[in-house]
Design a protein around this motif. Sequence first.
Motif, PDB file in Angstrom:
ATOM      1  N   LEU A 190      31.781  40.886  36.405  1.00  0.00           N
ATOM      2  CA  LEU A 190      33.004  41.135  35.654  1.00  0.00           C
ATOM      3  C   LEU A 190      32.748  42.197  34.578  1.00  0.00           C
ATOM      4  O   LEU A 190      31.590  42.492  34.262  1.00  0.00           O
ATOM      5  CB  LEU A 190      33.503  39.837  35.027  1.00  0.00           C
ATOM      6  N   PRO A 191      33.789  42.779  34.013  1.00  0.00           N
ATOM      7  CA  PRO A 191      33.582  43.838  33.012  1.00  0.00           C
ATOM      8  C   PRO A 191      32.674  43.433  31.854  1.00  0.00           C
ATOM      9  O   PRO A 191      31.958  44.277  31.302  1.00  0.00           O
ATOM     10  CB  PRO A 191      35.005  44.146  32.532  1.00  0.00           C
ATOM     11  N   ASP A 192      32.681  42.147  31.484  1.00  0.00           N
ATOM     12  CA  ASP A 192      31.823  41.706  30.381  1.00  0.00           C
ATOM     13  C   ASP A 192      30.446  41.262  30.840  1.00  0.00           C
ATOM     14  O   ASP A 192      29.645  40.770  30.043  1.00  0.00           O
ATOM     15  CB  ASP A 192      32.502  40.582  29.584  1.00  0.00           C
ATOM     16  N   GLY A 193      30.147  41.425  32.123  1.00  0.00           N
ATOM     17  CA  GLY A 193      28.845  41.060  32.652  1.00  0.00           C
ATOM     18  C   GLY A 193      28.737  39.662  33.202  1.00  0.00           C
ATOM     19  O   GLY A 193      27.674  39.262  33.698  1.00  0.00           O
ATOM     20  N   THR A 194      29.809  38.889  33.153  1.00  0.00           N
ATOM     21  CA  THR A 194      29.779  37.519  33.667  1.00  0.00           C
ATOM     22  C   THR A 194      29.505  37.518  35.163  1.00  0.00           C
ATOM     23  O   THR A 194      30.055  38.316  35.923  1.00  0.00           O
ATOM     24  CB  THR A 194      31.121  36.811  33.384  1.00  0.00           C
ATOM     25  N   LEU A 195      28.638  36.582  35.588  1.00  0.00           N
ATOM     26  CA  LEU A 195      28.279  36.439  36.990  1.00  0.00           C
ATOM     27  C   LEU A 195      29.125  35.352  37.647  1.00  0.00           C
ATOM     28  O   LEU A 195      29.648  34.464  36.976  1.00  0.00           O
ATOM     29  CB  LEU A 195      26.808  36.054  37.121  1.00  0.00           C
ATOM     30  N   ALA A 196      29.219  35.408  38.967  1.00  0.00           N
ATOM     31  CA  ALA A 196      29.860  34.336  39.725  1.00  0.00           C
ATOM     32  C   ALA A 196      28.878  33.194  39.894  1.00  0.00           C
ATOM     33  O   ALA A 196      27.711  33.408  40.252  1.00  0.00           O
ATOM     34  CB  ALA A 196      30.305  34.847  41.092  1.00  0.00           C
ATOM     35  N   GLY A 197      29.335  31.973  39.635  1.00  0.00           N
ATOM     36  CA  GLY A 197      28.518  30.790  39.847  1.00  0.00           C
ATOM     37  C   GLY A 197      28.829  30.178  41.197  1.00  0.00           C
ATOM     38  O   GLY A 197      28.629  30.798  42.234  1.00  0.00           O
ATOM     39  N   ALA A 198      29.349  28.948  41.186  1.00  0.00           N
ATOM     40  CA  ALA A 198      29.726  28.308  42.444  1.00  0.00           C
ATOM     41  C   ALA A 198      30.914  29.037  43.062  1.00  0.00           C
ATOM     42  O   ALA A 198      31.777  29.575  42.374  1.00  0.00           O
ATOM     43  CB  ALA A 198      30.069  26.844  42.198  1.00  0.00           C
ATOM     44  N   ARG A 199      30.920  29.049  44.370  1.00  0.00           N
ATOM     45  CA  ARG A 199      32.035  29.634  45.112  1.00  0.00           C
ATOM     46  C   ARG A 199      32.538  28.621  46.132  1.00  0.00           C
ATOM     47  O   ARG A 199      31.747  27.858  46.705  1.00  0.00           O
ATOM     48  CB  ARG A 199      31.599  30.894  45.874  1.00  0.00           C
ATOM     49  N   GLY A 200      33.848  28.630  46.370  1.00  0.00           N
ATOM     50  CA  GLY A 200      34.382  27.874  47.486  1.00  0.00           C
ATOM     51  C   GLY A 200      34.085  28.597  48.783  1.00  0.00           C
ATOM     52  O   GLY A 200      33.501  29.685  48.805  1.00  0.00           O
ATOM     53  N   ASP A 359      24.703  36.359  43.302  1.00  0.00           N
ATOM     54  CA  ASP A 359      25.377  37.341  44.166  1.00  0.00           C
ATOM     55  C   ASP A 359      26.268  38.322  43.416  1.00  0.00           C
ATOM     56  O   ASP A 359      27.089  39.004  44.031  1.00  0.00           O
ATOM     57  CB  ASP A 359      26.170  36.630  45.264  1.00  0.00           C
ATOM     58  N   THR A 360      26.103  38.418  42.093  1.00  0.00           N
ATOM     59  CA  THR A 360      26.852  39.427  41.331  1.00  0.00           C
ATOM     60  C   THR A 360      25.896  40.208  40.435  1.00  0.00           C
ATOM     61  O   THR A 360      26.121  40.361  39.237  1.00  0.00           O
ATOM     62  CB  THR A 360      27.969  38.763  40.498  1.00  0.00           C
ATOM     63  N   MET A 361      24.844  40.734  41.042  1.00  0.00           N
ATOM     64  CA  MET A 361      23.850  41.525  40.312  1.00  0.00           C
ATOM     65  C   MET A 361      24.250  42.986  40.221  1.00  0.00           C
ATOM     66  O   MET A 361      23.493  43.811  39.707  1.00  0.00           O
ATOM     67  CB  MET A 361      22.492  41.400  40.982  1.00  0.00           C
ATOM     68  N   GLY A 362      25.424  43.339  40.725  1.00  0.00           N
ATOM     69  CA  GLY A 362      25.857  44.724  40.731  1.00  0.00           C
ATOM     70  C   GLY A 362      26.368  45.197  39.382  1.00  0.00           C
ATOM     71  O   GLY A 362      26.208  44.541  38.348  1.00  0.00           O
ATOM     72  N   ALA A 363      27.003  46.345  39.406  1.00  0.00           N
ATOM     73  CA  ALA A 363      27.491  46.976  38.180  1.00  0.00           C
ATOM     74  C   ALA A 363      28.643  46.189  37.576  1.00  0.00           C
ATOM     75  O   ALA A 363      29.325  45.413  38.256  1.00  0.00           O
ATOM     76  CB  ALA A 363      27.936  48.401  38.489  1.00  0.00           C
ATOM     77  N   ARG A 364      28.877  46.412  36.300  1.00  0.00           N
ATOM     78  CA  ARG A 364      30.066  45.869  35.659  1.00  0.00           C
ATOM     79  C   ARG A 364      31.261  46.763  36.002  1.00  0.00           C
ATOM     80  O   ARG A 364      31.168  47.989  35.961  1.00  0.00           O
ATOM     81  CB  ARG A 364      29.885  45.794  34.139  1.00  0.00           C
ATOM     82  N   GLY A 365      32.348  46.121  36.362  1.00  0.00           N
ATOM     83  CA  GLY A 365      33.542  46.872  36.718  1.00  0.00           C
ATOM     84  C   GLY A 365      34.690  45.917  36.946  1.00  0.00           C
ATOM     85  O   GLY A 365      34.596  44.725  36.651  1.00  0.00           O
ATOM     86  N   GLY A 366      35.783  46.427  37.486  1.00  0.00           N
ATOM     87  CA  GLY A 366      36.927  45.564  37.687  1.00  0.00           C
ATOM     88  C   GLY A 366      38.009  46.192  38.535  1.00  0.00           C
ATOM     89  O   GLY A 366      37.857  47.305  39.049  1.00  0.00           O
ATOM     90  N   ALA A 367      39.112  45.445  38.681  1.00  0.00           N
ATOM     91  CA  ALA A 367      40.273  45.842  39.495  1.00  0.00           C
ATOM     92  C   ALA A 367      39.869  46.183  40.921  1.00  0.00           C
ATOM     93  O   ALA A 367      40.460  47.069  41.556  1.00  0.00           O
ATOM     94  CB  ALA A 367      41.017  47.011  38.853  1.00  0.00           C
TER      95      ALA A 367
END
Length: 400
Positions: A190-200, A359-367
């Motif tokens: 996410l733009p603030d660097g937050t990573l995804a945790g659990a996913r459905g 699984d969200t080690m990529g760049a910060r970004g959005g939209a």
Amino acid sequence: MERLTGTERAAIERLDAGAMLSRVERWAAINSGTRNIAGCAAMADALTEAFGVLPGALRLVEPAPAQAVGSDGVVSELAHGRHLHLSVRPDAPVRLLLTGHMDTVYPADHPFQTLTWREPGVLNGPGVADMKGGLALMLEALLAIEAVAPHVGYDVLINSDEETGSFSSAALLAEVARGKAATLTYEPALPDGTLAGARGGTGNFSIVVRGRAAHAGRNPEDGRNAIVAAGALAVRLHAERSPRLAVNPARIDGGGPNNVVPDLAVLRINFRPADADEIARARAAIDAAVTEVAAAHDVAIEVHGGFNRPPKPVDAGAARLFELVRATGADLGQSIGWRDTGGVCDGNNIAACGVPVVDTMGARGGAIHSMEEFLIVDSLAERAALSAVTMLRLASGALA
């Protein structure tokens, strides 16, 4: 930064922010929508050249067979691009997996094809965050590792069909994940660097309903309306939704002239289960609904598709990996948090193999997946540093 080792500092100093941005600009200029086979081939060639400077064995793997159901109810083979696989030091005592995808959601005829600067440091363009920025910083982190610690063992897998479900790469992904200590996947944060945790999880189905045509005025009673039956099936399945199972009837293909009872319909429907129990409940609901609607409307029904992304809980192994990434971020002056999400990616499939994954080690970004997609350019260096130091710590047995 004072808690970094000399090797970790050397890796960070090796990172080249300008090189990463140049890669993003070059790669985002290549349209590699999943169904643009020529574009995916061009992207695969560019990635082969870029990742080919790393040691190890690099190959382009042919896609596994995959099928799709057309609006006419006919099942046909679905074309995909080749997948890139690089294996480095397969005999290393600790081996890591890094994954990403070369495809985007923007087809060759999509109007979103160019790069623009929204403001200084914020780049707008197709795939800049999802995930050509991620691929650029993944490569830069590996180049840094090779410069300072040329003993780390890892595989890189970049597939060509992640955005449409990884149907032609899922088996390859499972094969390459086997035996790895951990996986880093380069979906955008996410733009603030937050990573995804659990996913459905997710499941996509195309349900073909075959009725009987008749004249809508002269003898409609002789017809069996496939559109009505498909609608009844959609309503019946939609009623199964719950806080732990989203059900989205998305489209019905079929029908024709107003004076003909339609004899064919194809219902497209998506399920989002929170856990394995909800997958079982959804499968039972599909079976029951098909049986009931087929009998009530005197139609034949064929179900195609399945649950291609299993739910991804944060188990004990994933929690340890998340903590390592969080602590590494803290040592780098980056505040790393995470939260659960309803989105899915290859991280779901990797976790199902029993391998811890962030699984969200990529760049910060959005939209992402829109014409407003953007990349925060400074995050390329930030996240490359996070990856490089995380990999060095994993290779030293930090999860053992």
